[in-house]
Write a protein that holds these residues in place. Structure first.
Motif, PDB file in Angstrom:
ATOM      1  N   PHE A  71      -1.783 -17.813   5.894  1.00  0.00           N
ATOM      2  CA  PHE A  71      -2.551 -17.545   7.109  1.00  0.00           C
ATOM      3  C   PHE A  71      -4.033 -17.905   7.005  1.00  0.00           C
ATOM      4  CE2 PHE A  71       1.203 -15.000   7.823  1.00  0.00           C
ATOM      5  CZ  PHE A  71       1.398 -15.078   9.198  1.00  0.00           C
ATOM      6  N   GLY A  72      -4.513 -18.237   5.832  1.00  0.00           N
ATOM      7  CA  GLY A  72      -5.899 -18.655   5.705  1.00  0.00           C
ATOM      8  C   GLY A  72      -6.901 -17.537   5.500  1.00  0.00           C
ATOM      9  N   PHE A  73      -6.435 -16.340   5.120  1.00  0.00           N
ATOM     10  CA  PHE A  73      -7.369 -15.271   4.785  1.00  0.00           C
ATOM     11  C   PHE A  73      -8.039 -15.577   3.446  1.00  0.00           C
ATOM     12  CE2 PHE A  73      -4.785 -13.083   7.902  1.00  0.00           C
ATOM     13  CZ  PHE A  73      -5.705 -12.272   8.544  1.00  0.00           C
ATOM     14  N   ARG A  74      -9.179 -14.899   3.188  1.00  0.00           N
ATOM     15  CA  ARG A  74      -9.868 -15.031   1.915  1.00  0.00           C
ATOM     16  C   ARG A  74     -10.142 -13.648   1.335  1.00  0.00           C
ATOM     17  NH1 ARG A  74     -15.103 -18.420   2.619  1.00  0.00           N
ATOM     18  NH2 ARG A  74     -15.316 -17.148   4.481  1.00  0.00           N
ATOM     19  N   VAL A  75      -9.980 -13.520   0.024  1.00  0.00           N
ATOM     20  CA  VAL A  75     -10.289 -12.258  -0.641  1.00  0.00           C
ATOM     21  C   VAL A  75     -11.803 -12.121  -0.753  1.00  0.00           C
ATOM     22  CG1 VAL A  75     -10.046 -10.903  -2.758  1.00  0.00           C
ATOM     23  CG2 VAL A  75      -8.121 -12.280  -1.927  1.00  0.00           C
ATOM     24  N   CYS A  76     -12.318 -10.980  -0.232  1.00  0.00           N
ATOM     25  CA  CYS A  76     -13.772 -10.774  -0.178  1.00  0.00           C
ATOM     26  C   CYS A  76     -14.225  -9.519  -0.916  1.00  0.00           C
ATOM     27  CB  CYS A  76     -14.237 -10.683   1.277  1.00  0.00           C
ATOM     28  SG  CYS A  76     -13.903 -12.160   2.262  1.00  0.00           S
ATOM     29  N   GLU A 112     -13.961 -17.754  -1.996  1.00  0.00           N
ATOM     30  CA  GLU A 112     -13.951 -19.204  -2.140  1.00  0.00           C
ATOM     31  C   GLU A 112     -14.219 -19.845  -0.786  1.00  0.00           C
ATOM     32  OE1 GLU A 112     -10.331 -20.505  -3.834  1.00  0.00           O
ATOM     33  OE2 GLU A 112     -10.597 -19.419  -5.725  1.00  0.00           O
ATOM     34  N   PRO A 113     -14.895 -20.994  -0.767  1.00  0.00           N
ATOM     35  CA  PRO A 113     -15.171 -21.660   0.517  1.00  0.00           C
ATOM     36  C   PRO A 113     -13.883 -21.958   1.270  1.00  0.00           C
ATOM     37  CG  PRO A 113     -16.430 -22.675  -1.257  1.00  0.00           C
ATOM     38  CD  PRO A 113     -15.456 -21.739  -1.911  1.00  0.00           C
ATOM     39  N   ALA A 114     -13.891 -21.693   2.570  1.00  0.00           N
ATOM     40  CA  ALA A 114     -12.703 -21.969   3.383  1.00  0.00           C
ATOM     41  C   ALA A 114     -12.596 -23.472   3.612  1.00  0.00           C
ATOM     42  CB  ALA A 114     -12.806 -21.245   4.719  1.00  0.00           C
ATOM     43  N   PRO A 115     -11.412 -24.056   3.414  1.00  0.00           N
ATOM     44  CA  PRO A 115     -11.255 -25.498   3.600  1.00  0.00           C
ATOM     45  C   PRO A 115     -11.313 -25.909   5.059  1.00  0.00           C
ATOM     46  CG  PRO A 115      -9.139 -24.477   3.136  1.00  0.00           C
ATOM     47  CD  PRO A 115     -10.184 -23.407   2.960  1.00  0.00           C
ATOM     48  N   ASP A 116     -10.990 -24.999   5.967  1.00  0.00           N
ATOM     49  CA  ASP A 116     -10.943 -25.309   7.386  1.00  0.00           C
ATOM     50  C   ASP A 116     -11.631 -24.199   8.176  1.00  0.00           C
ATOM     51  OD1 ASP A 116      -9.117 -27.623   7.024  1.00  0.00           O
ATOM     52  OD2 ASP A 116      -7.697 -26.052   6.445  1.00  0.00           O
ATOM     53  N   GLN A 117     -11.819 -24.435   9.454  1.00  0.00           N
ATOM     54  CA  GLN A 117     -12.307 -23.394  10.345  1.00  0.00           C
ATOM     55  C   GLN A 117     -11.247 -22.307  10.468  1.00  0.00           C
ATOM     56  OE1 GLN A 117     -15.341 -23.033  11.981  1.00  0.00           O
ATOM     57  NE2 GLN A 117     -15.954 -24.714  10.610  1.00  0.00           N
ATOM     58  N   PRO A 118     -11.660 -21.043  10.693  1.00  0.00           N
ATOM     59  CA  PRO A 118     -10.661 -19.977  10.854  1.00  0.00           C
ATOM     60  C   PRO A 118      -9.681 -20.301  11.978  1.00  0.00           C
ATOM     61  CG  PRO A 118     -12.867 -19.052  10.627  1.00  0.00           C
ATOM     62  CD  PRO A 118     -13.042 -20.529  10.774  1.00  0.00           C
ATOM     63  N   LEU A 119      -8.402 -20.048  11.726  1.00  0.00           N
ATOM     64  CA  LEU A 119      -7.379 -20.263  12.741  1.00  0.00           C
ATOM     65  C   LEU A 119      -7.246 -19.067  13.666  1.00  0.00           C
ATOM     66  CD1 LEU A 119      -4.624 -21.802  10.426  1.00  0.00           C
ATOM     67  CD2 LEU A 119      -6.029 -23.037  12.092  1.00  0.00           C
ATOM     68  N   LEU A 120      -7.616 -17.870  13.174  1.00  0.00           N
ATOM     69  CA  LEU A 120      -7.394 -16.610  13.884  1.00  0.00           C
ATOM     70  C   LEU A 120      -8.704 -15.841  13.952  1.00  0.00           C
ATOM     71  CD1 LEU A 120      -4.182 -15.896  11.820  1.00  0.00           C
ATOM     72  CD2 LEU A 120      -4.217 -16.667  14.215  1.00  0.00           C
ATOM     73  N   SER A 121      -8.920 -15.114  15.061  1.00  0.00           N
ATOM     74  CA  SER A 121     -10.247 -14.536  15.280  1.00  0.00           C
ATOM     75  C   SER A 121     -10.294 -13.017  15.245  1.00  0.00           C
ATOM     76  CB  SER A 121     -10.815 -15.032  16.616  1.00  0.00           C
ATOM     77  OG  SER A 121      -9.961 -14.669  17.698  1.00  0.00           O
TER      78      SER A 121
END
Length: 354
Positions: A27-32, A153-162
């Motif tokens: 889903f494109g989440f990132r651990v923060c 880590e830097p996201a490779p793409d723009q967020p898909l979900l808001s």
């Protein structure tokens, strides 16, 4: 009570690292951030995930008698807390308790440097709680002094979900009206939509409640007794009582988002071709091309204000309970009845092919 948006959603899971890997990969989440023994919580491990305006917390037990372990044994991986953003957590907590809500956690202040977060929790439905969250200072510091914020880590793409659009909640037969009344009385929600759905010999009843801000929406569903048991009954049996059936995440371009998620490994429910053959006769010409909807399996419905486009994932869990929804609103503020029936039928088909 001044409830704003959903601050975060906490899942109790058997393995937080494994669950985070799936959500980040698919889903494109990132651990923060993270919390555990090194931050003063010796019996559990929590990971903080973010995408757009969505914040998830994944918590696993490190000891067999921890409440998280007991939850997972009873329900499997699932939503355990839907947190509300408020301006006064202690005040909201006191008001909820005065209105007969059950206490889960008394007010606690998390503070470090100039950042402060006050939290307190009450029970909602089933074993799912609601945490009131009051933030002062840098909002990126999720729980100052309790959770260590890490550089994602830097996201490779723009967020898909808001954002979190809504949560769908299954309750046992006979509990729909009392649950609606509970949210109206304790949290000041109001009912904005209702629908009775029949699919063959099965039936379900649904009511939607929403916070005064319009930013927290719950779709409440119960099975209808006297009919053949269906997928709501199956969820309640497999989950072990009331719980969150799915979370809906908002996107601004669903026909682009769905293929992007599929390329990451997300599996969605299929929609029969007949649905699209009959679409224009049922709704007129949709705002998105029918060919694009057919190609992506996206459903469309409408209310008085506009159209809503939705698609539901297959459940990634062994109990086939919780799943996700991707939703794109073109002016619609509520839900059309056609998509609720289409979801019911799609989940039923998925269960028969498992």
């Amino acid at each position: 009570m001044n409830i704003g948006a959903v601050d975060h959603v906490e899942f109790y899971v058997g393995d937080a690292q494994q669950a985070a890997f799936y959500l980040c990969t698919a889903f494109g989440f990132r651990v923060c951030g993270q919390a555990g023994p090194e931050t003063g919580q010796p019996d559990q491990r929590s990971l903080l995930l973010r995408q757009g305006g969505i914040t998830l917390v994944l918590t696993s037990a490190l000891t067999p008698k921890h409440p998280v372990a007991e939850y997972v044994a009873r329900h499997g991986d699932g939503v355990a807390n839907i947190a509300f953003e408020v301006s006064d957590a202690a005040g909201a907590f006191a008001t909820a308790v005065d209105r007969k809500a059950i206490v889960v956690e008394e007010p606690v202040t998390h503070q470090q440097g100039g950042n402060e977060v006050v939290t307190a929790s009450v029970l909602g439905f089933g074993d799912v709680a609601h945490r009131f969250v009051q933030r002062t200072g840098d909002r990126a510091d999720f729980l100052p002094g309790t959770m260590e914020v890490t550089e994602p880590e830097p996201a490779p793409d723009q967020p898909l979900l808001s954002t979190v659009d809504h949560a769908a909640i299954c309750v046992p037969a006979g509990q729909l009206r009392p649950t609606v009344e509970f949210y109206e009385r304790v949290f000041g929600f109001r009912q904005i939509f209702e629908e009775f759905i029949e699919v063959g010999e099965q039936a379900m009843d649904s009511k939607v409640v929403q916070s005064p801000s319009g930013h927290v929406t719950f779709t409440l569903i119960e099975p209808v007794t006297g009919r053949r048991p269906g997928q709501i009954d199956t969820f309640l049996a497999s989950h072990g009582g009331a719980g969150v059936q799915h979370l809906a995440l908002l996107t601004n371009d669903i026909v682009a988002t769905v293929p992007a998620l599929e390329a990451r490994g997300v599996k969605f429910l299929n929609t029969p071709d007949a649905y699209y053959d009959e679409l224009t006769a049922r709704l007129g010409e949709p705002e998105l091309r029918v060919a694009d909807l057919r190609r992506t399996n996206v459903l469309v419905d409408q209310d008085h204000w506009g159209q809503v486009f939705q698609l539901f994932t297959q459940s990634p869990h062994v109990r086939k309970t919780f799943f996700w929804e991707v939703i794109d609103r073109h002016g619609a503020r509520t839900f059309g009845s056609g998509n609720i029936k289409a979801l019911y039928e799609a989940v039923a088909r998925d269960e028969t092919t498992a």
